[in-house]
Design a protein around this motif. Structure first.
Motif, PDB file in Angstrom:
ATOM      1  N   TYR A   1       0.881  -1.176   0.000  1.00 42.40           N
ATOM      2  CA  TYR A   1       0.000   0.000   0.000  1.00 42.40           C
ATOM      3  C   TYR A   1       0.908   1.213   0.000  1.00 42.40           C
ATOM      4  CZ  TYR A   1      -3.883  -3.079   1.306  1.00 42.40           C
ATOM      5  OH  TYR A   1      -4.831  -4.073   1.326  1.00 42.40           O
TER       6      TYR A   1
ATOM      7  N   THR B   1       1.476   4.601   0.905  1.00 43.04           N
ATOM      8  CA  THR B   1       0.886   5.620   1.772  1.00 43.04           C
ATOM      9  C   THR B   1       1.808   6.839   1.817  1.00 43.04           C
ATOM     10  OG1 THR B   1       2.007   4.946   3.818  1.00 43.04           O
ATOM     11  CG2 THR B   1      -0.003   3.748   3.227  1.00 43.04           C
TER      12      THR B   1
ATOM     13  N   VAL C   1       3.649   0.399   2.634  1.00 51.55           N
ATOM     14  CA  VAL C   1       3.355  -0.630   3.630  1.00 51.55           C
ATOM     15  C   VAL C   1       3.474  -1.967   2.921  1.00 51.55           C
ATOM     16  CG1 VAL C   1       1.550  -1.636   5.100  1.00 51.55           C
ATOM     17  CG2 VAL C   1       1.730   0.849   4.863  1.00 51.55           C
TER      18      VAL C   1
ATOM     19  N   ALA D   1       2.366  -5.100   2.847  1.00 54.81           N
ATOM     20  CA  ALA D   1       1.273  -5.816   3.513  1.00 54.81           C
ATOM     21  C   ALA D   1       1.343  -7.320   3.294  1.00 54.81           C
ATOM     22  CB  ALA D   1      -0.073  -5.282   3.028  1.00 54.81           C
TER      23      ALA D   1
ATOM     24  N   SER E   1      -4.421  -8.812  13.807  1.00 54.71           N
ATOM     25  CA  SER E   1      -4.901  -7.714  12.984  1.00 54.71           C
ATOM     26  C   SER E   1      -3.735  -7.058  12.241  1.00 54.71           C
ATOM     27  CB  SER E   1      -5.587  -6.706  13.904  1.00 54.71           C
ATOM     28  OG  SER E   1      -6.272  -5.781  13.138  1.00 54.71           O
ATOM     29  N   GLY E   2      -3.916  -6.811  10.950  1.00 57.62           N
ATOM     30  CA  GLY E   2      -2.885  -6.125  10.164  1.00 57.62           C
ATOM     31  C   GLY E   2      -1.845  -7.047   9.557  1.00 57.62           C
ATOM     32  N   SER E   3      -2.009  -8.367   9.724  1.00 57.96           N
ATOM     33  CA  SER E   3      -0.983  -9.282   9.219  1.00 57.96           C
ATOM     34  C   SER E   3      -1.107  -9.534   7.714  1.00 57.96           C
ATOM     35  CB  SER E   3      -1.011 -10.601  10.002  1.00 57.96           C
ATOM     36  OG  SER E   3      -2.266 -11.218   9.913  1.00 57.96           O
ATOM     37  N   GLY E   4      -2.191  -9.086   7.089  1.00 54.95           N
ATOM     38  CA  GLY E   4      -2.280  -9.167   5.622  1.00 54.95           C
ATOM     39  C   GLY E   4      -3.327 -10.130   5.094  1.00 54.95           C
ATOM     40  N   LYS E   5      -4.180 -10.672   5.961  1.00 57.62           N
ATOM     41  CA  LYS E   5      -5.145 -11.693   5.547  1.00 57.62           C
ATOM     42  C   LYS E   5      -6.159 -11.162   4.526  1.00 57.62           C
ATOM     43  CE  LYS E   5      -6.570 -12.208   9.817  1.00 57.62           C
ATOM     44  NZ  LYS E   5      -5.846 -11.096  10.467  1.00 57.62           N
ATOM     45  N   SER E   6      -6.790 -10.038   4.851  1.00 56.90           N
ATOM     46  CA  SER E   6      -7.797  -9.495   3.928  1.00 56.90           C
ATOM     47  C   SER E   6      -7.154  -9.049   2.624  1.00 56.90           C
ATOM     48  CB  SER E   6      -8.526  -8.300   4.555  1.00 56.90           C
ATOM     49  OG  SER E   6      -9.254  -8.717   5.670  1.00 56.90           O
ATOM     50  N   THR E   7      -5.931  -8.546   2.704  1.00 53.34           N
ATOM     51  CA  THR E   7      -5.241  -8.109   1.483  1.00 53.34           C
ATOM     52  C   THR E   7      -5.075  -9.293   0.528  1.00 53.34           C
ATOM     53  OG1 THR E   7      -4.085  -6.407   2.747  1.00 53.34           O
ATOM     54  CG2 THR E   7      -3.159  -6.986   0.592  1.00 53.34           C
TER      55      THR E   7
ATOM     56  N   PRO F   1      -4.519   2.810  -2.901  1.00 54.31           N
ATOM     57  CA  PRO F   1      -3.052   2.778  -2.988  1.00 54.31           C
ATOM     58  C   PRO F   1      -2.437   1.382  -2.995  1.00 54.31           C
ATOM     59  CG  PRO F   1      -3.696   3.182  -0.739  1.00 54.31           C
ATOM     60  CD  PRO F   1      -4.973   3.109  -1.524  1.00 54.31           C
TER      61      PRO F   1
ATOM     62  N   GLN G   1     -15.771  -9.194   5.617  1.00 51.98           N
ATOM     63  CA  GLN G   1     -15.754  -8.770   7.000  1.00 51.98           C
ATOM     64  C   GLN G   1     -17.013  -7.899   7.200  1.00 51.98           C
ATOM     65  OE1 GLN G   1     -11.678  -7.374   7.301  1.00 51.98           O
ATOM     66  NE2 GLN G   1     -11.483  -8.038   9.405  1.00 51.98           N
TER      67      GLN G   1
ATOM     68  N   HIS H   1     -10.383 -14.713  13.605  1.00 55.61           N
ATOM     69  CA  HIS H   1      -9.529 -14.580  14.793  1.00 55.61           C
ATOM     70  C   HIS H   1      -9.828 -15.687  15.797  1.00 55.61           C
ATOM     71  CE1 HIS H   1      -9.080 -10.249  13.525  1.00 55.61           C
ATOM     72  NE2 HIS H   1      -7.843 -10.657  13.700  1.00 55.61           N
TER      73      HIS H   1
ATOM     74  N   MET I   1       4.178  -1.827   9.720  1.00 59.23           N
ATOM     75  CA  MET I   1       4.604  -2.445   8.469  1.00 59.23           C
ATOM     76  C   MET I   1       5.310  -1.479   7.518  1.00 59.23           C
ATOM     77  SD  MET I   1       4.207  -5.486   8.918  1.00 59.23           S
ATOM     78  CE  MET I   1       4.539  -6.072   7.268  1.00 59.23           C
TER      79      MET I   1
END
Ligand SMILES: Nc1ncnc2c1ncn2[C@@H]1O[C@H](COP(=O)(O)OP(=O)(O)OP(=O)(O)O)[C@@H](O)[C@H]1O
Ligand SMILES: [Mg+2]
Length: 329
Positions: free
Chosen positions: A26, A28, A33, A35, A55-61, A73, A109, A223, A288
């Protein structure tokens, strides 16, 4: 919904989805980042693959990359997403709409709020059949009713508006819409977090029965580690954009190798136990934009050694079908 997907014969060993060396950033204002970094895994026909990590580890990405839903971005800076032998990342945009419904469907989500509030549930399902299969309205209506039965909603509710349904029923309706065209892969990204634990579990167990019956594969992101271990065939553990451990669910539960996985696994009591807040891992996930050098987990690792701060560990097979990226092995 009587059509079975091919899960036997010559294709049995060919993965349905095969992600190879995927990189996503990403861009920014503070800098890029990273990701998702060099992520590879595959999902076989009929398999449930779990992706876990804070949270933020890249799963949804990753999920969005598979669906080709990433927008600036975000940029995919490397890798391939093979689906039935075709690279989704090279797919012409006019094929994407059909790909997203017929081949891969996603329950997002907070999906409970994904229904259109001013249309009945039935109409929303009929629309899918009508738009994508040009099915006559009468037939589409019958199919919609069967689909509601399939996901455990009384077909009498077909003319209800979303607000007339409970949270659990809205969730089921969203799943029904995702399954409408019988896609061979269903991505569920934290599908049930807004529901209470009992309803959550019940819905996911029913989805799993449907999977067994219809033969689709699931990429399951949650989670809730106990639910994940219970429902997944294999699990990939993500930390700071990378897969740090990958193994069969039971193996990972019985014999977690990465100190991060050990932390995740020890933060819920038993497979059937109550959901508990994560307490097994001290500290917080890294920023990240400026991740730690060497092993990204080293600042939180109880077994850290000086070398771990410099050298990035590679994901290696340390036992049959059990992969870990950790200097301790
Ligand atoms: N639109 C965006 N712009 C900038 N950074 C983003 C954007 N979306 C995600 N990120 C960053 O990318 C990283 C991965 O995010 P992602 O949403 O994939 O994580 P996740 O594992 O799904 O987390 P969660 O469990 O909270 O859903 C995070 O560091 C996040 O801050
Ligand atoms: Mg997410």
């Amino acid at each position: 919904m009587s059509v079975q997907h091919q899960s036997s014969g010559e294709h049995a060993n060919t993965p349905l989805l095969d992600i190879r060396n995927l990189y996503v950033e990403y861009l920014t204002a503070r800098g890029p980042v990273r990701a998702v970094e060099d992520v590879s895994f595959n999902i076989a026909p009929g398999e449930v693959f779990g992706l876990a990590g804070e949270s933020g580890s890249g799963k949804s990405t990753i999920a969005h990359a598979i669906m080709r839903l990433l927008r600036p971005p975000a940029i995919i800076t490397g890798g391939h997403v093979w689906f039935k032998g075709e690279d989704v990342l090279d797919m012409p945009s006019d094929e994407l709409e059909s790909f997203r419904w017929r081949e891969v469907a996603m329950v997002f989500q907070s999906a409970m709020n994904a229904l259109n509030p001013v249309m009945t549930v039935g109409t929303q399902i009929v629309d899918v059949f009508h738009t994508h299969m040009r099915m006559p309205k009468d037939e589409a209506y019958d199919r919609a009713a069967s689909l509601l039965d399939l996901v455990g909603i009384d077909r009498q509710r077909i003319n209800d508006y979303p607000h007339q349904l409970s949270g659990g029923m809205r969730q089921r309706a969203v799943i029904a819409i995702a399954l409408a065209l019988n896609p061979p892969l269903l991505i569920m990204d934290e599908p049930t977090t807004a529901l209470d634990v009992v309803v959550q579990k019940e819905i996911m167990q029913e989805i799993d029965q449907l999977r067994a019956q219809l033969g689709f594969s699931i990429l399951f992101i949650t989670h809730d580690m106990s639910l994940m271990v219970e429902l997944s065939d294999r699990i990939g553990i993500m930390y700071a954009g990378k897969i740090v451990e990958l193994a069969a669910a039971r193996e990972l539960f019985d014999n977690p190798l990465h100190p991060y996985t050990q932390g995740l696994m020890s933060s819920f009591p038993a497979l059937t136990g109550e959901k508990k807040k994560l307490t097994g891992i001290p500290g917080a996930p890294p920023d990240m934009i400026d991740p730690p050098s060497g092993c990204a987990f080293h600042p939180r690792c109880s077994q850290v050694q000086p070398m771990h701060k410099q050298v990035v560990p590679q994901l290696r097979e340390v036992a049959p079908e059990h992969f870990v990226a950790c200097h301790l092995y």
